[in-house]
Design a protein around this motif. Structure first.
Motif, short mmCIF file in Angstrom:
data_model
loop_
_atom_site.label_atom_id
_atom_site.label_comp_id
_atom_site.label_asym_id
_atom_site.label_seq_id
_atom_site.Cartn_x
_atom_site.Cartn_y
_atom_site.Cartn_z
N PRO A 1 0.79 -1.24 0.00
CA PRO A 1 0.00 0.00 0.00
C PRO A 1 0.82 1.28 0.00
CG PRO A 1 0.02 -1.00 2.18
CD PRO A 1 0.65 -2.00 1.25
N THR A 2 2.11 1.19 0.31
CA THR A 2 2.94 2.40 0.31
C THR A 2 3.98 2.38 -0.81
OG1 THR A 2 4.51 1.40 1.88
CG2 THR A 2 2.66 2.64 2.81
N GLY A 3 3.82 1.46 -1.76
CA GLY A 3 4.83 1.28 -2.81
C GLY A 3 5.01 2.50 -3.70
N ASN A 4 3.97 3.31 -3.84
CA ASN A 4 4.06 4.50 -4.70
C ASN A 4 4.27 5.78 -3.90
OD1 ASN A 4 3.79 3.18 -7.17
ND2 ASN A 4 1.55 3.20 -7.07
N LEU A 5 4.64 5.65 -2.63
CA LEU A 5 4.75 6.83 -1.76
C LEU A 5 6.17 6.96 -1.22
CD1 LEU A 5 1.49 6.19 0.32
CD2 LEU A 5 1.74 7.61 -1.73
N ASP A 6 6.56 8.20 -0.89
CA ASP A 6 7.85 8.38 -0.23
C ASP A 6 7.79 7.83 1.19
OD1 ASP A 6 7.34 10.69 1.81
OD2 ASP A 6 6.42 11.38 -0.05
N ALA A 7 8.94 7.67 1.81
CA ALA A 7 9.02 6.98 3.10
C ALA A 7 8.18 7.65 4.18
CB ALA A 7 10.47 6.86 3.55
N ALA A 8 8.28 8.97 4.29
CA ALA A 8 7.56 9.68 5.34
C ALA A 8 6.05 9.58 5.14
CB ALA A 8 7.98 11.15 5.37
N THR A 9 5.60 9.76 3.89
CA THR A 9 4.17 9.64 3.60
C THR A 9 3.71 8.21 3.83
OG1 THR A 9 4.34 11.41 1.95
CG2 THR A 9 2.38 10.00 1.85
N GLY A 10 4.54 7.25 3.42
CA GLY A 10 4.20 5.84 3.63
C GLY A 10 4.01 5.51 5.10
N ASP A 11 4.87 6.03 5.95
CA ASP A 11 4.74 5.78 7.39
C ASP A 11 3.42 6.36 7.91
OD1 ASP A 11 7.16 4.49 7.50
OD2 ASP A 11 8.27 6.21 8.30
N THR A 12 3.08 7.54 7.46
CA THR A 12 1.83 8.17 7.89
C THR A 12 0.63 7.35 7.44
OG1 THR A 12 2.83 10.37 7.81
CG2 THR A 12 0.43 10.26 7.75
#
Length: 223
Positions: A166-177
């Motif tokens: 679910p976070t594969g297309n997001l940067d690390a910080a956004t993915g964590d959120t």
């Protein structure tokens, strides 16, 4: 919640046949948080597709929330998934011609929810997008689009939520959120959360980690 026995998935026929899943046995209890780890090509997404009723196994049995998914036809599977299963994917799959509010409300309407738009508005507010309900996907950031996808998946209050990278297309910080939000929302609803990922750090947040290799479960450990 999930009971899979000797699940096999083979694509193609004859000499062109490729074994994707090779005898999967898996039981997941209600309320568990499970991470499915494995290298690319190990069968992670295929297993999720079988367990969620998006793909029919070649062999074996799959029961989800007491229903025999392996024995249902396509129409019956669609009905069985409705309201029971929420799915969040790496590609957000939002409808470009619909606003954030419509993307969440229309599936609720199709499921017979009489207050679909009011419910959708509340769900978007819960993921921090109460001020973006009238915006189209192209007007939203990647993280905002994934929030809409989460709101859409969780709006029917499913007992089981699948998330495929679910976070594969997001940067690390956004993915964590986004993952903080997904875990929190699933916990609020008491839902079982099944996450397909290659990220060991994300997997460590789950109560159980299952590792897949070459279509087989090679490790199953609890925190």
């Amino acid at each position: 919640m999930i009971a899979a026995r000797n699940v096999v998935l083979t694509l193609g026929r004859g000499d062109a046949a490729v074994a994707i899943l090779r005898g999967i046995d898996l039981h997941v209890a209600a309320g568990e948080t499970v991470a499915l780890l494995g290298p690319s090509g190990s069968g992670k997404s295929s297993l999720m597709a079988v367990l969620s009723g998006l793909e029919r196994p070649t062999g074996g049995t799959v029961r989800v929330s007491g229903l025999a998914f392996d024995a249902l036809d396509e129409d019956a599977l669609a009905v069985a998934r409705r309201g029971r299963i929420g799915i969040v994917l790496q590609a957000f799959h939002l409808l470009a011609t619909m606003t954030a509010l419509e993307n969440v409300a229309v599936p609720l309407e199709l499921a017979g929810e009489v207050r679909a738009f009011a419910r959708a508005e509340a769900e978007l507010a819960a993921v921090g997008l109460g001020h973006r309900t009238g915006h189209y996907p192209a007007e939203l950031s990647g993280g905002e689009q994934q929030r809409v996808a989460i709101a859409r998946a969780l709006a029917p209050r499913p007992a089981l939520v699948f998330a495929d990278e679910p976070t594969g297309n997001l940067d690390a910080a956004t993915g964590d959120t986004i993952m903080d939000l997904l875990f929190a929302r699933a916990a609020d609803d008491g839902a079982t959360l099944f996450i397909v990922t290659h990220d060991a750090r994300l997997a460590a947040r789950c109560g159980r980690v299952i590792e897949l290799a070459d279509g087989r479960i090679v490790r199953d450990r609890r925190a």
